[in-house]
Design an enzyme around this catalytic site. Structure first.
Site, PDB file in Angstrom:
ATOM      1  N   SER A  67       2.350  30.684  -4.229  1.00 15.58           N
ATOM      2  CA  SER A  67       1.570  29.448  -4.145  1.00 15.58           C
ATOM      3  C   SER A  67       2.370  28.296  -3.539  1.00 15.58           C
ATOM      4  O   SER A  67       2.791  28.360  -2.399  1.00 15.58           O
ATOM      5  CB  SER A  67       1.044  29.092  -5.535  1.00 15.58           C
ATOM      6  N   ASP A  77      -2.078  23.987   0.031  1.00 13.53           N
ATOM      7  CA  ASP A  77      -0.754  24.458  -0.353  1.00 13.53           C
ATOM      8  C   ASP A  77      -0.515  25.818   0.295  1.00 13.53           C
ATOM      9  O   ASP A  77      -1.325  26.295   1.089  1.00 13.53           O
ATOM     10  CB  ASP A  77      -0.592  24.513  -1.874  1.00 13.53           C
ATOM     11  N   ASP A 101      -5.186  27.520  -2.126  1.00 13.55           N
ATOM     12  CA  ASP A 101      -6.148  27.284  -3.208  1.00 13.55           C
ATOM     13  C   ASP A 101      -6.048  25.879  -3.788  1.00 13.55           C
ATOM     14  O   ASP A 101      -6.795  25.514  -4.682  1.00 13.55           O
ATOM     15  CB  ASP A 101      -6.013  28.337  -4.314  1.00 13.55           C
TER      16      ASP A 101
END
Length: 463
Positions: free
Chosen positions: A119, A258, A262
């Site tokens: 992430s 990012d 998401d």
């Protein structure tokens, strides 16, 4: 659009003690347990065996997507080997936003989807997370079964039963079309100049095309990944990059994702940044005024009090879940509401997608602005309260006990009296490190800082 299939088990089953799975899959530093090639191969094998049992007589197939980290190549190969050894077919899509993997898993009627990503973390980290056949996070029972299978020996399937692998060549195009389908056909983005910061991440070849094909003049930032620069000074976690791009291009709006696509933040024409709380409010307020909002809105313990109060003024029910998009999703499912999110930029619109999606969320904000003929700065008709977060390091295993001590409770009560009805205090032991997070918000920055410092001081000397 019809309501998408949900995962009812996740909101019912109690959390079991798990060794590897956290709230968002398995994550860590590459080369250190558990993010090593041998473990990831065993993880792929264990997941394959569990999926094979669930598939019964049908041959299971799994889709693997990744972000742009250099370690993705290694981990992708390890997962593929483990799944193949378990007799599971593999579909490879290469760099793909996390929500894109969720969508493609469901659209292609596959047994599961796997994302290789950490992430918003730097390139040194990576992780593995799973989606079910419906595009939702795996049920707790399935994750527990995978962990149990990890303890069993790896017995490779016979040659005739090995899984096969193939690449899905049109994966990006399919996901682009899906994102566009969530935007009303009677609206377009013509006349808007939009700066899009892709964080050198999984959305670099997706997001610019979506907004361009809907009519916008797109200025692209952070779309040159080299395996090492993901999230480095760009993207949703570094809004200064988006601010510079908006001002330089004289853009009407800025959109930042990012690394795995998401999480969303946005900027207005002046370069002012809007976080997840403000963007979630814009979507909710539009739906309320258009009389299409079903139920209320779910935020988290970190959702700004000013945003919650603004929803109350609109007579929109509001509820707080624990921090983490997984918990927001669970509460949405339990209440039958479609809309929720976090101030970090995870926004979930269950009437559009099964998971948080930065591109889809940005399109929902744009729909709200265009429908009302307004701008982002006018649509956010409240000011966030100043919020301070202080991390206090404590000894391992003491955080929960310290939070419950009389001295700390007294310090919190004193701060709450000083803040009155227009402030809030939250103490939260970290789930990943020996830290107590002290969050204070209120009307003035000075008061908030004073209260946070006072509580942190008591926490630091309490044993």
């Amino acid at each position: 659009m019809s309501k998408l299939p949900l995962n009812p088990q996740s909101s019912i089953l109690k959390k079991m003690s798990r060794k590897y799975f956290g709230t968002d899959g398995v994550r860590g530093t590459v080369g250190e347990a558990p993010i090593t090639p041998d473990f990831v191969m065993r993880l792929g094998y264990a997941a394959g065996k569990v999926l094979a049992r669930k598939a019964g007589s049908e041959r299971p197939a799994v889709l693997i997507g990744k972000d742009t980290r250099v370690s993705g190549y290694m981990l992708e190969s390890a997962l593929e080997a483990g799944l193949s050894a378990a007799g599971v077919d593999v579909l490879l899509v290469g760099p793909m936003p996390t929500p894109g993997v969720a969508y493609l898993t469901r659209a292609l009627r596959l047994s599961a989807g796997i994302v290789i990503s950490a992430s918003h973390n730097p390139h040194q980290d990576n992780g593995i997370k799973f989606f079910s056949a419906t595009g939702a996070k795996l049920a707790d029972a399935t994750e527990t079964a995978i962990e149990a299978a990890l303890d069993k020996p790896l017995r490779c399937a016979s040659s005739s039963m090995l899984g096969k692998a193939r690449r899905v060549e049109d994966a990006a195009g399919r996901y682009i079309e899906f994102c566009k389908s969530t935007f009303p056909a009677n609206l377009d983005l013509r006349g808007l100049r939009i700066a899009v910061d892709c964080a050198h991440g999984a959305g670099y070849h997706i997001a610019p095309h979506v907004f361009h094909e809907l009519g916008a003049d797109v200025v692209t930032v952070g779309a040159a990944p080299d395996g090492f620069n993901i999230n480095k000074g760009v993207g949703a976690t570094h809004p200064e990059s988006l601010q510079r791009a908006v001002k330089k291009a004289k853009a009407d709006l800025g959109i930042a994702l990012d690394g795995d696509g998401d999480r969303l933040i946005m900027a207005d024409a002046a370069g002012r940044i809007y976080d997840g709380d403000e963007l979630l409010y814009v979507i909710a307020a539009h739906r309320k005024r258009a009389r299409v909002l079903r139920g209320g809105v779910v935020g988290t313990q970190m959702t700004n009090l000013a945003m919650a109060q603004a929803l109350v003024r609109l007579k929109v029910p509001f509820a707080r879940a624990k921090v983490g998009d997984r918990y927001v999703l669970e509460m949405l499912e339990a209440r039958g509401w479609p809309l929720g999110g976090e101030n970090s930029g995870h926004i979930i619109c269950l009437d559009q997608h099964t998971t948080g999606d930065a591109i889809v969320s940005a399109l929902q904000v744009l729909q709200a602005l265009l429908s009302a003929g307004t701008t982002l700065d006018k649509a956010v008709d409240f000011a966030l309260y100043p919020q301070v977060l202080v991390n206090v390091r404590v000894k391992n295993g003491t955080a929960r006990r310290i939070v419950a001590t009389p001295a700390v409770k007294k310090a919190v009560a004193s701060a709450e009296r000083a803040l009155g009805d227009y402030g809030r205090v939250l103490l939260r032991p970290s789930g990943t490190e020996p830290v107590i997070r002290v969050m204070v918000e209120g009307e003035t920055q000075t008061l908030v800082k004073q209260c946070a410092a006072a509580i942190a001081k008591v926490v630091s000397v309490t044993h």
